[in-house]
Design a protein around this motif. Structure first.
Motif, PDB file in Angstrom:
ATOM      1  N   LEU A  54       0.800  -1.168   0.167  1.00 45.61           N
ATOM      2  CA  LEU A  54       0.179  -0.192   0.085  1.00 45.61           C
ATOM      3  C   LEU A  54       0.704   1.148   0.069  1.00 45.61           C
ATOM      4  O   LEU A  54       0.418   2.203  -0.770  1.00 45.61           O
ATOM      5  CB  LEU A  54      -0.783   0.066   1.246  1.00 45.61           C
ATOM      6  CG  LEU A  54      -1.973  -0.948   1.121  1.00 45.61           C
ATOM      7  CD1 LEU A  54      -2.878  -0.736   2.597  1.00 45.61           C
ATOM      8  CD2 LEU A  54      -3.001  -1.226  -0.077  1.00 45.61           C
ATOM      9  N   SER A  55       1.843   1.234   0.674  1.00 45.96           N
ATOM     10  CA  SER A  55       2.800   2.435   0.822  1.00 45.96           C
ATOM     11  C   SER A  55       3.416   2.778  -0.656  1.00 45.96           C
ATOM     12  O   SER A  55       3.642   3.822  -1.036  1.00 45.96           O
ATOM     13  CB  SER A  55       4.107   2.118   1.620  1.00 45.96           C
ATOM     14  OG  SER A  55       4.693   3.163   2.040  1.00 45.96           O
ATOM     15  N   SER A  56       3.696   1.539  -1.453  1.00 44.78           N
ATOM     16  CA  SER A  56       4.215   1.796  -2.826  1.00 44.78           C
ATOM     17  C   SER A  56       3.207   2.417  -3.611  1.00 44.78           C
ATOM     18  O   SER A  56       3.514   2.922  -4.607  1.00 44.78           O
ATOM     19  CB  SER A  56       4.771   0.586  -3.247  1.00 44.78           C
ATOM     20  OG  SER A  56       3.705  -0.380  -3.522  1.00 44.78           O
ATOM     21  N   VAL A  57       1.828   2.151  -3.335  1.00 42.88           N
ATOM     22  CA  VAL A  57       0.743   2.676  -4.094  1.00 42.88           C
ATOM     23  C   VAL A  57       0.346   4.018  -3.743  1.00 42.88           C
ATOM     24  O   VAL A  57       0.211   4.965  -4.484  1.00 42.88           O
ATOM     25  CB  VAL A  57      -0.409   1.493  -4.150  1.00 42.88           C
ATOM     26  CG1 VAL A  57      -1.783   2.404  -5.052  1.00 42.88           C
ATOM     27  CG2 VAL A  57       0.056   0.376  -4.739  1.00 42.88           C
ATOM     28  N   PHE A  58       0.007   4.253  -2.397  1.00 45.32           N
ATOM     29  CA  PHE A  58      -0.245   5.494  -1.868  1.00 45.32           C
ATOM     30  C   PHE A  58       0.977   6.406  -1.688  1.00 45.32           C
ATOM     31  O   PHE A  58       2.165   5.920  -1.637  1.00 45.32           O
ATOM     32  CB  PHE A  58      -0.963   5.450  -0.464  1.00 45.32           C
ATOM     33  CG  PHE A  58      -2.313   4.731  -0.361  1.00 45.32           C
ATOM     34  CD1 PHE A  58      -3.411   5.531  -0.269  1.00 45.32           C
ATOM     35  CD2 PHE A  58      -2.409   3.431  -0.800  1.00 45.32           C
ATOM     36  CE1 PHE A  58      -4.560   5.043  -0.113  1.00 45.32           C
ATOM     37  CE2 PHE A  58      -4.013   2.873  -0.766  1.00 45.32           C
ATOM     38  CZ  PHE A  58      -4.712   3.855  -0.515  1.00 45.32           C
ATOM     39  N   ALA A  59       0.536   7.628  -1.689  1.00 41.22           N
ATOM     40  CA  ALA A  59       1.575   8.746  -1.380  1.00 41.22           C
ATOM     41  C   ALA A  59       1.797   8.817   0.239  1.00 41.22           C
ATOM     42  O   ALA A  59       1.819   9.905   0.839  1.00 41.22           O
ATOM     43  CB  ALA A  59       1.359  10.033  -1.942  1.00 41.22           C
ATOM     44  N   ILE A  60       2.140   7.693   0.749  1.00 43.06           N
ATOM     45  CA  ILE A  60       2.204   7.634   2.322  1.00 43.06           C
ATOM     46  C   ILE A  60       3.390   6.678   2.512  1.00 43.06           C
ATOM     47  O   ILE A  60       3.500   5.434   2.315  1.00 43.06           O
ATOM     48  CB  ILE A  60       0.847   6.793   2.949  1.00 43.06           C
ATOM     49  CG1 ILE A  60      -0.219   7.995   2.603  1.00 43.06           C
ATOM     50  CG2 ILE A  60       0.977   6.720   4.273  1.00 43.06           C
ATOM     51  CD1 ILE A  60      -1.678   7.407   3.322  1.00 43.06           C
ATOM     52  N   ASP A  61       4.116   7.269   3.235  1.00 39.55           N
ATOM     53  CA  ASP A  61       5.604   6.467   3.588  1.00 39.55           C
ATOM     54  C   ASP A  61       5.342   6.051   5.034  1.00 39.55           C
ATOM     55  O   ASP A  61       4.925   6.340   6.132  1.00 39.55           O
ATOM     56  CB  ASP A  61       6.801   7.349   3.746  1.00 39.55           C
ATOM     57  CG  ASP A  61       7.089   8.086   2.290  1.00 39.55           C
ATOM     58  OD1 ASP A  61       6.761   7.158   1.321  1.00 39.55           O
ATOM     59  OD2 ASP A  61       7.471   9.148   1.834  1.00 39.55           O
ATOM     60  N   ILE A  62       6.121   4.823   5.138  1.00 39.90           N
ATOM     61  CA  ILE A  62       6.131   4.278   6.729  1.00 39.90           C
ATOM     62  C   ILE A  62       7.314   4.455   7.343  1.00 39.90           C
ATOM     63  O   ILE A  62       8.499   4.315   6.811  1.00 39.90           O
ATOM     64  CB  ILE A  62       5.997   2.518   6.324  1.00 39.90           C
ATOM     65  CG1 ILE A  62       4.790   2.236   5.728  1.00 39.90           C
ATOM     66  CG2 ILE A  62       6.186   1.984   7.830  1.00 39.90           C
ATOM     67  CD1 ILE A  62       4.727   0.787   5.277  1.00 39.90           C
ATOM     68  N   ILE A  92      -4.108   6.690 -12.507  1.00 41.05           N
ATOM     69  CA  ILE A  92      -5.121   5.776 -12.742  1.00 41.05           C
ATOM     70  C   ILE A  92      -4.312   4.435 -12.454  1.00 41.05           C
ATOM     71  O   ILE A  92      -4.730   3.374 -12.016  1.00 41.05           O
ATOM     72  CB  ILE A  92      -5.471   5.868 -14.176  1.00 41.05           C
ATOM     73  CG1 ILE A  92      -6.201   7.173 -14.543  1.00 41.05           C
ATOM     74  CG2 ILE A  92      -5.795   4.760 -14.869  1.00 41.05           C
ATOM     75  CD1 ILE A  92      -6.468   7.657 -15.936  1.00 41.05           C
ATOM     76  N   ALA A  93      -3.071   4.251 -12.981  1.00 41.28           N
ATOM     77  CA  ALA A  93      -2.211   3.020 -12.745  1.00 41.28           C
ATOM     78  C   ALA A  93      -2.004   2.662 -11.381  1.00 41.28           C
ATOM     79  O   ALA A  93      -2.020   1.316 -11.060  1.00 41.28           O
ATOM     80  CB  ALA A  93      -0.853   3.308 -13.478  1.00 41.28           C
ATOM     81  N   LYS A  97      -4.033  -0.741  -9.363  1.00 43.55           N
ATOM     82  CA  LYS A  97      -3.251  -1.675  -8.702  1.00 43.55           C
ATOM     83  C   LYS A  97      -4.154  -2.447  -7.203  1.00 43.55           C
ATOM     84  O   LYS A  97      -3.949  -3.600  -6.999  1.00 43.55           O
ATOM     85  CB  LYS A  97      -1.876  -1.398  -8.139  1.00 43.55           C
ATOM     86  CG  LYS A  97      -1.009  -0.909  -9.072  1.00 43.55           C
ATOM     87  CD  LYS A  97       0.429  -0.668  -8.467  1.00 43.55           C
ATOM     88  CE  LYS A  97       1.494  -0.557  -9.828  1.00 43.55           C
ATOM     89  NZ  LYS A  97       2.657   0.183  -9.219  1.00 43.55           N
ATOM     90  N   LEU A  98      -5.276  -1.551  -7.120  1.00 46.15           N
ATOM     91  CA  LEU A  98      -5.876  -2.088  -6.023  1.00 46.15           C
ATOM     92  C   LEU A  98      -7.304  -2.282  -6.051  1.00 46.15           C
ATOM     93  O   LEU A  98      -8.097  -3.116  -5.460  1.00 46.15           O
ATOM     94  CB  LEU A  98      -5.626  -1.180  -4.896  1.00 46.15           C
ATOM     95  CG  LEU A  98      -4.221  -0.690  -4.217  1.00 46.15           C
ATOM     96  CD1 LEU A  98      -4.345   0.213  -3.137  1.00 46.15           C
ATOM     97  CD2 LEU A  98      -3.650  -2.012  -3.540  1.00 46.15           C
TER      98      LEU A  98
END
Length: 330
Positions: A54-62, A92-93, A97-98
């Protein structure tokens, strides 16, 4: 009183948040269930793999994580500007993915000619998806729903798996961020599930230490510059760096590792090892007293409510939201 989620997530005040989700009743996320004798450790892998995807898809870092027996902790950074900079095609890409997406966008991707109304609909959908791809609520929804479905399928049951909505804490300054990350990374130590950081399974600190050691080992084998190899950090985690860089955590990796190790030796009295007499440099640079730091690590979960930070930061944020007081002040 429960606050509306929009009052808890304020990206204009901070991009860093501490997130906690807990299983309902005696449902097990992972670990050994003494009532049934079953072991659920493999579910930790589910969670770590899913949150990194999810982190690789969202603009959210862990920035930090710890997976416990019936709950987990995450410290994340929301990269709103990064999401706003994505092209429509990238949005869109990432969304595809989800999720299944939309028939009208499928037609556009296939090269079909769209009407003006359809093009307007595509634009509206892309902007809606863009906003969701830096939304903590959507991130947590996708993460928790996936784990719940997999766990219920394995248990052969249906129904609620998580204990209500997730809890969030806004980390309003650098000290709060550092305090919270250390608190999260030391969860297995404080719970007496591990005696040292390297044995703290399914934590970000264990992952960082292992990666750091492998980098040093590879440097010696290949005769590369050791400093360059040590600078390499896990790609799936927010890297440590400097205050000047927007793309890194505002601390150095070495300083953080030393701080967590030093703190762990204080919060776990049975742990063997030498306790340095001097405070770590990172505490000195942030002007944090030793006693205050250790007290916050022991009581971080109870000392703060939905917001964590210095008294000045808490008062300022309370005033911004027309509140008289936030837990943690006084």
């Amino acid at each position: 009183m429960t606050r509306a989620r929009k009052a808890l997530i304020d990206l204009s005040s901070t991009s860093y948040y501490h997130l906690i989700a807990r299983c309902v009743r005696r449902a097990f996320l992972c670990g050994e269930d003494k009532y049934t004798g079953k072991n659920f450790d493999h579910r930790r892998t589910w969670l770590v793999e899913r949150m990194k995807l999810l982190s690789s898809v969202f603009a959210i870092d862990i920035a930090a994580y710890a997976i416990m027996s019936n709950h987990y902790h995450l410290v994340v950074k929301v990269n709103r500007q990064q999401a706003l900079s994505w092209s429509d095609n990238e949005v869109i890409a990432r969304w595809y993915k989800l999720y299944k997406g939309s028939p009208v966008i499928d037609r556009q991707l296939n090269g079909d000619t769209l009407s003006e109304a359809e093009l307007l609909l595509v634009s509206e959908l892309v902007e809606r998806w863009r906003s969701r791809l830096y939304d903590i609520g959507w991130f947590m929804k996708n993460l928790n729903e996936f784990i719940a479905k997999e766990a219920n399928k394995e248990d052969g049951c249906t129904g609620k798996y998580w204990e209500g909505r997730y809890k969030s804490q806004a980390l309003l300054d650098e000290a709060a961020l550092l305090n919270c990350m250390t608190y999260v990374d030391l969860n297995p130590i404080r719970a007496k599930m591990a005696n040292n950081l390297e044995d703290s399974d399914f934590t970000s600190i264990q992952e960082r230490i292992r990666h750091f050691k492998n980098s040093k080992s590879n440097a010696k084998k290949s005769n590369l510059n050791e400093a360059k190899c040590q600078a390499k950090q896990p790609k799936s985690l927010k890297p440590f760096g400097t205050r000047e860089s927007e793309n890194t955590l505002p601390f150095s990796l070495i300083d953080y590792l030393e701080l967590v190790d030093w703190t762990g030796r204080h919060v776990h009295p049975k742990k063997k090892g030498y306790i340095p007499k001097n405070m770590p440099n990172i505490l000195v640079s942030l002007s944090i007293e030793e006693a205050t730091w250790l007290d916050r690590i022991q009581s971080f979960g109870s000392h703060y409510g939905n917001f964590a930070g210095s008294q000045t930061a808490l008062r300022a944020h309370a005033a911004k939201n027309d509140m008289n007081w936030y837990k943690g002040v006084g």
